[in-house]
Motif scaffolding. Structure first.
Motif, short mmCIF file in Angstrom:
data_model
loop_
_atom_site.label_atom_id
_atom_site.label_comp_id
_atom_site.label_asym_id
_atom_site.label_seq_id
_atom_site.Cartn_x
_atom_site.Cartn_y
_atom_site.Cartn_z
N LEU A 129 0.83 -1.20 0.00
CA LEU A 129 0.00 0.00 0.00
C LEU A 129 0.87 1.26 0.00
N THR A 130 0.33 2.32 -0.53
CA THR A 130 1.00 3.62 -0.44
C THR A 130 0.44 4.36 0.76
N LEU A 193 -0.32 -2.56 8.02
CA LEU A 193 0.34 -3.20 9.15
C LEU A 193 0.68 -4.66 8.90
N MET A 194 0.16 -5.27 7.82
CA MET A 194 0.39 -6.68 7.55
C MET A 194 1.40 -6.86 6.43
N SER A 195 2.29 -7.82 6.60
CA SER A 195 3.23 -8.19 5.55
C SER A 195 2.55 -9.09 4.53
N LEU A 196 2.63 -8.73 3.25
CA LEU A 196 2.05 -9.56 2.21
C LEU A 196 2.75 -10.91 2.10
N THR A 290 -0.98 -3.24 -4.41
CA THR A 290 -0.81 -4.68 -4.37
C THR A 290 -1.50 -5.17 -3.11
N THR A 291 -2.39 -6.12 -3.26
CA THR A 291 -3.22 -6.51 -2.13
C THR A 291 -3.52 -8.00 -2.21
N MET A 292 -4.26 -8.49 -1.22
CA MET A 292 -4.71 -9.87 -1.24
C MET A 292 -5.94 -10.00 -2.14
N ALA A 293 -6.06 -11.15 -2.78
CA ALA A 293 -7.31 -11.48 -3.46
C ALA A 293 -8.18 -12.30 -2.51
N LEU A 305 -3.90 -7.01 -8.00
CA LEU A 305 -3.69 -5.57 -8.18
C LEU A 305 -5.04 -4.90 -8.04
N GLU A 306 -5.06 -3.75 -7.36
CA GLU A 306 -6.33 -3.06 -7.14
C GLU A 306 -6.22 -1.58 -7.46
N GLY A 307 -7.26 -1.07 -8.09
CA GLY A 307 -7.42 0.36 -8.24
C GLY A 307 -8.65 0.79 -7.46
N SER A 308 -8.45 1.65 -6.47
CA SER A 308 -9.52 2.08 -5.58
C SER A 308 -9.92 3.51 -5.92
N ILE A 309 -11.22 3.74 -6.08
CA ILE A 309 -11.76 5.06 -6.39
C ILE A 309 -12.72 5.44 -5.27
N ALA A 310 -12.50 6.59 -4.66
CA ALA A 310 -13.22 6.92 -3.43
C ALA A 310 -14.69 7.24 -3.66
N VAL A 311 -15.01 8.02 -4.70
CA VAL A 311 -16.36 8.56 -4.83
C VAL A 311 -16.91 8.27 -6.22
N THR A 312 -17.88 7.39 -6.30
CA THR A 312 -18.59 7.14 -7.55
C THR A 312 -20.10 7.14 -7.27
#
Length: 503
Positions: A129-130, A193-196, A290-293, A305-312
């Motif tokens: 995560l960023t 806080l979690m290691s991938l 980069t995240t868990m599936a 891989l994830e792209g998160s968009i806050a407001v739709t």
């Protein structure tokens, strides 16, 4: 064996319980909205006690709607709004204030400080995560630093942290009387806080964020029998709790995206596009996470891989609740259809800054291109286009990161009922958009995870066989229309930047 599986879907705006049969067909549901608490600009909160009360209510309502009892359920799963942070006292169940919602931006300064202090690379490498206000690690830190007694109680082992899955599972399994304090790998992967790699809380990240390990839940797989509901709870019986997934990961499972390269986009309060990368951790170079599936039992963890968009979808709610240009969210489709195009208007709903792929907390929402010619229908159309253009920006980043070209986009979530919006999405992307028969795949994914754990479904192949297309939208724009529309959108996005100061 019982003939049904149930699932809680604890979302940003509501809580519901749904019941599915072996074919993955919904047979019952009940849903209740909860209050959106907005104490000041950028702050978004929920009342965890209200959510727990609604959780109990929706069980009763859903079972009554289909004439079933707890004995008809083989297992139940839980899926939840990710990153929304609850801290509570294990002795009483009392919370240390309201939950801080994933949209809340009060920790922007902390995220900026983590980067300025040189911790950004460590957080990205370990957690995928960023540093951003979006994630729950900073929200935990804010509660510990700003709520009287919270840090002392956390260090003494009394205060517990959880996203709403942990909060509900704790109460469902007994609360202060032996409730289980756990989460799954998908929710844990959204904390910073979690290691991938280890799938455990990382001591260096805990030190950087200042979070005591003692307050964190046990990390489990997404599909296993964790325990049973308390007979004193809303089910009135012991039912296995066997699935736990963050909402976007649950939608990936509900869409049967089990193969490398499978991708889905969920349209809800925000939009979330996930690409299955298999057992390989793929690091993004284009602004994605980069995240868990998911992880099923003892099988190897699967990443995404994830792209998160806050407001739709919440932009449509804003047009309804704050501006009053529509009476119900569903009205936007008819209103937007009154015009052939946006009339030169662009609406960028950067209410909480911009998430993927730009990650600009300094951005704020804008409406640009207005003239006397424009009316509320143009604004409605621009809102639907904003949903689609934000998704396009993420798709472009995903294609660049993964080196693939999408043949079609699987979609789910409430906004997919808006057929005009889905047509615009196909036009903007230039590829077909495919909606399944069960569009609310988030709850279905949690049900699938729970059912797999107890043998209700034997393997993912059974779940693939359940997936059926309901509707497909083919693109109608030509390349010149597509390029011109995206150019206008990009120009509008530039106007959102550097609007607020982020230390």
């Amino acid at each position: 064996m019982a003939d049904y599986v149930g699932a809680f879907d604890q979302g940003t705006t509501s809580t519901r319980f749904m019941v599915f049969d072996h074919a993955g067909v919904e047979v019952g549901r009940h849903q209740v909205e909860h209050e959106q608490i907005l104490p000041q600009a950028g702050w978004v909160e929920h009342d965890p006690a209200e959510i727990w009360q609604h959780t109990q209510d929706v069980v009763v309502g859903a079972l009554e709607s289909c004439g079933l009892t707890a004995g008809d359920l083989a297992a139940i799963g839980v899926t939840n709004q990710r990153e929304t942070t609850v801290v509570w006292d294990r002795r009483t169940g009392e919370t240390y204030g309201n939950a801080l919602v994933w949209q809340d931006t009060r920790t922007d300064h902390l995220a900026s400080k983590l980067i300025a202090d040189g911790h950004g690379d460590l957080i990205r490498e370990r957690s995928g995560l960023t540093p951003a206000a979006y994630f729950s690690g900073g929200k935990i830190r804010w509660i510990l630093d700003n709520v009287d007694g919270a840090r002392a109680d956390a260090e003494a082992g009394h205060a517990l942290f959880g996203t709403t899955d942990s909060w509900l599972i704790w109460w469902l399994t007994g609360g202060p009387d032996g409730g289980l304090h756990l989460t799954d790998v998908t929710n844990a992967s959204r904390t910073m806080l979690m290691s991938l790699e280890t799938l455990d809380w990382d001591d260096e990240l805990l030190a950087v964020l200042g979070v005591p390990r003692s307050m964190l839940p046990q990390i489990r797989s997404s599909s296993e029998v964790y325990g049973h509901t308390s007979a004193d709870g809303p089910f009135g019986a012991e039912v296995p709790i066997a699935g736990d997934l963050g909402d976007q990961h649950a939608a990936l499972v509900g869409q049967a995206c089990f193969d490398v390269g499978d991708v889905k986009n969920t349209y809800g309060t925000g939009n979330f596009l996930l690409l299955n990368t298999g057992t390989e951790i793929v690091r993004s170079e284009h602004g994605l996470l980069t995240t868990m599936a998911y992880r099923f039992g003892d099988a190897p963890a699967v990443y995404a891989l994830e792209g998160s968009i806050a407001v739709t979808g919440s932009a449509v709610q804003w047009l309804r609740d704050q501006l009053g240009i529509i009476e119900a969210a569903a009205d936007i489709e008819q209103l937007a259809a009154e015009v052939d195009d946006n009339g030169g208007v662009s609406f960028v709903p950067a209410f909480s800054g911009l998430f993927a792929p730009r990650w600009r907390p300094d951005a704020r929402g804008v409406v640009v291109g207005l003239s006397r010619f424009n009316n509320r229908a143009h604004l409605a159309r621009a809102a639907l286009e904003a949903i689609c253009y934000q998704s396009k920006d993420v798709v472009d980043a995903m294609v660049a990161d993964a080196g693939i070209e999408l043949a079609a986009l699987k979609v789910d979530g409430g906004v997919t009922a808006n057929e005009l919006c889905m047509q615009i999405q196909a036009d903007v992307l230039g590829i077909p958009v495919s909606r399944p028969v069960v569009a609310e795949t988030t709850a279905l994914g949690a049900a699938y995870a729970a059912g797999l754990a107890v043998g209700f479904w034997k393997d993912p192949d059974e779940l693939r066989a359940n997936w059926t297309e309901s509707r497909r939208w083919e693109p109608q724009w030509d390349d010149s229309q597509r390029a011109a529309g995206h150019a206008q959108w990009t120009k509008a996005v530039e106007r959102t930047l550097d609007w607020v100061d982020v230390d």
